[in-house]
Structures are given as structure tokens and as C-alpha cells.
Write a protein that holds these residues in place. Sequence first.
Motif, PDB file in Angstrom:
ATOM      1  N   ASP A  51       1.180  -1.803  11.338  1.00  0.00           N
ATOM      2  CA  ASP A  51       2.024  -0.719  10.833  1.00  0.00           C
ATOM      3  C   ASP A  51       2.417  -0.976   9.385  1.00  0.00           C
ATOM      4  OD1 ASP A  51       3.822  -2.785  11.095  1.00  0.00           O
ATOM      5  OD2 ASP A  51       5.244  -1.690  12.352  1.00  0.00           O
TER       6      ASP A  51
ATOM      7  N   THR B 209      -0.188   8.688  11.548  1.00  0.00           N
ATOM      8  CA  THR B 209       1.240   8.729  11.235  1.00  0.00           C
ATOM      9  C   THR B 209       1.960   9.406  12.391  1.00  0.00           C
ATOM     10  OG1 THR B 209       1.105  10.833  10.032  1.00  0.00           O
ATOM     11  CG2 THR B 209       0.748   8.812   8.781  1.00  0.00           C
TER      12      THR B 209
ATOM     13  N   ARG C  44       5.715   9.474   3.722  1.00  0.00           N
ATOM     14  CA  ARG C  44       7.067   9.426   4.284  1.00  0.00           C
ATOM     15  C   ARG C  44       7.075   8.687   5.613  1.00  0.00           C
ATOM     16  NH1 ARG C  44       7.273  14.747   2.333  1.00  0.00           N
ATOM     17  NH2 ARG C  44       6.939  15.640   4.398  1.00  0.00           N
ATOM     18  N   SER C  45       6.108   8.987   6.462  1.00  0.00           N
ATOM     19  CA  SER C  45       6.042   8.312   7.756  1.00  0.00           C
ATOM     20  C   SER C  45       5.782   6.819   7.593  1.00  0.00           C
ATOM     21  CB  SER C  45       4.935   8.936   8.620  1.00  0.00           C
ATOM     22  OG  SER C  45       5.227  10.287   8.928  1.00  0.00           O
TER      23      SER C  45
ATOM     24  N   SER D 253       6.369   4.873   5.054  1.00  0.00           N
ATOM     25  CA  SER D 253       7.482   4.162   4.428  1.00  0.00           C
ATOM     26  C   SER D 253       8.575   3.828   5.429  1.00  0.00           C
ATOM     27  CB  SER D 253       8.063   4.993   3.278  1.00  0.00           C
ATOM     28  OG  SER D 253       8.710   6.156   3.767  1.00  0.00           O
ATOM     29  N   GLU D 254       8.620   4.567   6.536  1.00  0.00           N
ATOM     30  CA  GLU D 254       9.611   4.330   7.582  1.00  0.00           C
ATOM     31  C   GLU D 254       9.042   3.528   8.739  1.00  0.00           C
ATOM     32  OE1 GLU D 254      10.763   8.289   8.544  1.00  0.00           O
ATOM     33  OE2 GLU D 254      11.761   8.651   6.631  1.00  0.00           O
ATOM     34  N   GLY D 255       7.812   3.002   8.576  1.00  0.00           N
ATOM     35  CA  GLY D 255       7.188   2.209   9.629  1.00  0.00           C
ATOM     36  C   GLY D 255       6.650   3.022  10.782  1.00  0.00           C
ATOM     37  N   ARG D 256       6.522   4.338  10.589  1.00  0.00           N
ATOM     38  CA  ARG D 256       6.052   5.210  11.672  1.00  0.00           C
ATOM     39  C   ARG D 256       4.566   5.520  11.466  1.00  0.00           C
ATOM     40  NH1 ARG D 256       7.876   9.800  11.238  1.00  0.00           N
ATOM     41  NH2 ARG D 256       9.107   9.699   9.330  1.00  0.00           N
ATOM     42  N   CYS D 257       3.762   4.475  11.546  1.00  0.00           N
ATOM     43  CA  CYS D 257       2.322   4.669  11.428  1.00  0.00           C
ATOM     44  C   CYS D 257       1.611   3.538  12.153  1.00  0.00           C
ATOM     45  CB  CYS D 257       1.881   4.728   9.959  1.00  0.00           C
ATOM     46  SG  CYS D 257       1.908   3.141   9.108  1.00  0.00           S
TER      47      CYS D 257
END
Length: 283
Positions: free
Chosen positions: A107, A197, A150-151, A153-157
Motif C-alpha cells: 500500500d 484505489t 487522494r486515495s 495519500s491516505e493509504g487506501r490503495c
Amino acid sequence: MSWREVMGGGVPRIAESPLESARFGRPVERLTVPAGSGSPFPAVREAVLGSRADVIVLRYPAEHVGWFAELTALGRTAVFADSLTYWRLRAGRGRAPEPPGDLQPTDRVTPAAVRESVSDIFAAYRNHYLANPLFDGAEALAGYREWALRSASEGRCVALREWTPPAAPAERLPSAAPPAGDRHPAAARDGILALATLADDDERTEILLAGVVSRAWGRGLYAHLLAAVEGRALARGAREVVISTQGHNTGVQRAWARYGFEPALTFLTVHLVRSRLLRGRRR
């Protein structure tokens, strides 16, 4: 349009879309009719007639088959922009392939790698923006990159990297500098091969964007990417994974069916455009 938005219930909602307005250089609004909200066309009509936007991106459940004809009588040009099909998977029931030894889910993806991967994966994707002569395809792709960043950068990938174990270090004098592999373990990996993402809530993980980079096509990596997402969903206690795409994108829907996803919902997309803006324009 996220699963939460389509399943939100209640009445149709219209809202400004500042990111799209800035990207395309004209006022854009989003009008969403959630699933299970009945047949609220009078509310849709009122929202459209009261809007000052140049473009309204309207999405509504496909079972309202008579709406398009009514939309053409609201003083705007109605541009049909395909459909969105939503699929869902009960977490833990996916038909995941055997994990290969040379792939490593992660991630941690740099912004540059996200931009490069999304640009490659979605370069030829025929999204709903391309139905509208007012919208530029390059700007639409830029929007996908921003969304993915955006995803990430928030660790949502979740990404798949090809990993090769570093060679055993050669003997060296104590004063010698360490080899690059010791300083930067990531140097042993050969870049991103696939990227997804995500958006999370308590019960589900939604895949927002997903695909395999062109240089890795034909290796069956998409199923491994789905398996990595499903594994992440299970690890955090989610009950299901959901995903969507344009209706014409049947190839990826076959891949979802093979993995174990099932179709859930279809929404239609219509761009309602001020007619004077389209005069003399051709796609």
C-alpha cells in the motif's frame, strides 16, 4: 459514483462539483437519484429547472426507463453517457488464484508511480465524460490521476510489484560503502504492475479504480489484484467488496464474474447541457 451514494436512500440530491468545474472550466453539478428512492421524477425536474450549471451530471437507477424521454423536455440537451454497473463479492468467497512468488502486494506507492500507472491503465478507457463535446478527454484522465492520488495519500490503495530477492552481498572491507540494495530494499523491485484505489466503511471495501499496466498484460495479474484487495478487506473485518464500471466495459465484468463477483445494480448517466453551448460542436 460511490456505493454509499447510490445506496444512500432518500430523495434526489443535487450539489455543485467544484473539482469538475475547475477542471473543465465551466460550472458542473451532480444530481444523484439513490436506489430505493421510488420514482421521484418531479424532484428531478425541479432540481434541473432550478440549476444554473452549464452541465448537470445526472445518475439514476436504470429501471426508470421512461425518464430519458422526459429529460429531453426540460430545456437542455440530454446527452446519454452510458451506464454504471455495480458488482459485489462476499468477502472470503472469491476464487483467488494461487499466489505467485514473484509478486508483492503493497500500500506504499509514490505519487509519481500513481500518476504513471493511472495514466497508462486508463489511457484508452471510454468514460462518461467522452460523451460530452464540452469535456476534454485529457482533462478527464487528469481527474482520474487526482482521484487516485487522494486515495493513495491516505493509504487506501493496493499495488502489485514484481519482486526479485537481492543477490547475496559480496565480501567487502569494513570501510566500503554498502551496496544500493542494502540502503534501498525497494530497488530490488521492478515497479508497479497493477494498482487499485479504495474506499472503506465498516462493512465493505469499494474498489474505485483498478487495472494492470500495459507492459504486464496477458499475465493474469488482474485476478491477483482482486485477491490482494479481498485479503485487505478480510484483514480489517469487512463483509464485502464492491466495484463498478461503465456498462460497455464487458471484458472486466467477465473477469469479475470469474472471480466470484455478482451483478448488483445498474445506473444510467445523462449529461444535461445548456443547448446553446453545444451548437456547432462535434465529438
